[in-house]
Write a protein that holds these residues in place. Structure first.
Motif, short mmCIF file in Angstrom:
data_model
loop_
_atom_site.label_atom_id
_atom_site.label_comp_id
_atom_site.label_asym_id
_atom_site.label_seq_id
_atom_site.Cartn_x
_atom_site.Cartn_y
_atom_site.Cartn_z
N VAL A 14 2.66 -0.42 48.62
CA VAL A 14 2.44 -0.35 47.17
C VAL A 14 1.27 -1.21 46.70
O VAL A 14 0.89 -1.19 45.53
CB VAL A 14 3.72 -0.74 46.38
N ASN A 152 3.28 1.50 42.72
CA ASN A 152 2.20 2.49 42.74
C ASN A 152 2.62 3.71 41.94
O ASN A 152 3.57 3.67 41.17
CB ASN A 152 1.76 2.78 44.18
N ASN A 184 -0.28 -0.37 40.23
CA ASN A 184 -1.39 -0.30 41.17
C ASN A 184 -1.69 1.16 41.49
O ASN A 184 -0.81 2.02 41.33
CB ASN A 184 -1.03 -1.06 42.44
N GLU A 185 -2.89 1.42 41.91
CA GLU A 185 -3.33 2.78 42.26
C GLU A 185 -3.13 3.75 41.10
O GLU A 185 -2.62 4.85 41.31
CB GLU A 185 -2.59 3.29 43.49
N ARG A 216 -6.76 3.40 40.84
CA ARG A 216 -7.02 3.90 42.20
C ARG A 216 -8.53 3.85 42.45
O ARG A 216 -9.31 4.26 41.60
CB ARG A 216 -6.51 5.35 42.32
#
Ligand SMILES: Nc1ncnc2c1ncn2[C@@H]1O[C@H](COP(=O)(O)OP(=O)(O)OP(=O)(O)O)[C@@H](O)[C@H]1O
Ligand SMILES: [Mg+2]
Length: 255
Positions: A14, A152, A184-185, A216
């Motif tokens: 993650v 994520n 995140n991402e 991302r």
């Protein structure tokens, strides 16, 4: 006195390691004395900050070994190119040590006790946890002032987050839990998924979602692949700005 941040989530992949490395990098570039500690037997963080090594003398496993008299200072290494960014590595041998350490006395406070010796040497200590709630994660929970949990954007991104929060409550010795979740991402163009995740995240985390997120970025993936911190792989990458914003928000919280 050092502020200790545990980056944790028992879900794999993650962004715990990437966050630890690049947050440490940003904080060090701002002039802070930073230590990152690899608590994951996979040793991903160690490989990146060492420039590709996967086996280390004097590593984290010694802190969890029976009858070990090792000094945590002997484990400190500098990230190349910095005078103020340090790491303590680990390698795959940590997994066996953890197994045998389950019967140690005071096993959950080992890391805290060792890190105390470095308290005045660093401004920030960031702990990169493995994707599970094993002994090194529980040590990180006891040692940390702040818990930072990346999630994520995958279909199962939020599964397990409630369990993680329960574990934090169970293991932490503090009445007040200073925990924050961040995304995140993030694929910014994916509005439907983003709003669904944001809504669920607010609910599950009880509103403890940071304003900053890490988008991302191809550069982040490529940097990991090349075993390099992002700023060394691509100096001017705009993804670095996301880590700067994350650092700024955390500094406000930790003030
Ligand atoms: N914001 C991002 N954009 C693109 N790729 C990313 C981003 N964050 C992480 N990644 C990639 O996702 C992969 C997993 O990231 P990372 O190793 O940091 O996760 P982790 O939570 O530490 O994994 P593990 O649970 O195995 O320790 C890596 O290849 C990394 O480069
Ligand atoms: Mg990792």
């Amino acid at each position: 006195m050092a502020k200790t941040i545990a980056v944790l989530n028992q879900k794999g992949g993650v962004g715990k390691t990437t966050t630890t490395i690049n947050l440490g990098d940003v904080l060090a570039k701002q002039g802070n004395r930073v230590l990152v500690v690899d608590l994951d037997p996979q040793g991903n963080l160690s490989k990146v900050v060492s420039g590709g090594d996967i086996r280390f003398d004097n590593n984290v496993m010694d802190l969890f070994a029976k009858d070990n008299k090792s000094n945590i200072r002997d484990m400190l290494r500098t990230v190349e190119g910095y005078g103020n960014y340090f790491y303590i590595p680990t390698d795959i041998r940590l997994s066996r040590v953890i197994e045998s350490g389950l019967t140690l006395s005071f096993r959950e406070v080992r890391l805290t006790n060792h890190l105390k010796k470095l308290d005045s040497d660093f401004d920030f200590i960031i702990l990169d946890c493995p994707p599970n709630l094993s002994l090194t994660t529980t040590n990180a929970i006891v040692a940390a002032d702040l818990f930072l949990m990346p999630v994520n954007s995958g279909v199962f991104a939020l599964d397990g987050l409630e369990d993680l929060l329960d574990a934090l409550n169970e293991v932490s010795q503090n009445d007040y839990l200073n925990y924050y979740v961040f995304r995140n991402e993030v694929a910014v163009q994916n509005k439907v998924i983003n709003s669904a995740i944001n809504e669920d995240l607010e609910l599950i985390s009880k509103g403890r979602v940071l304003n900053s997120c890490i988008r991302r970025s191809e550069h982040i993936g490529q940097a990991s692949f090349m075993s390099l911190p992002l700023s060394k792989y691509k100096k001017g990458s705009i993804a670095i700005n996301d880590y700067k914003n994350l650092a700024r928000e955390l500094l406000t919280i930790l003030k």
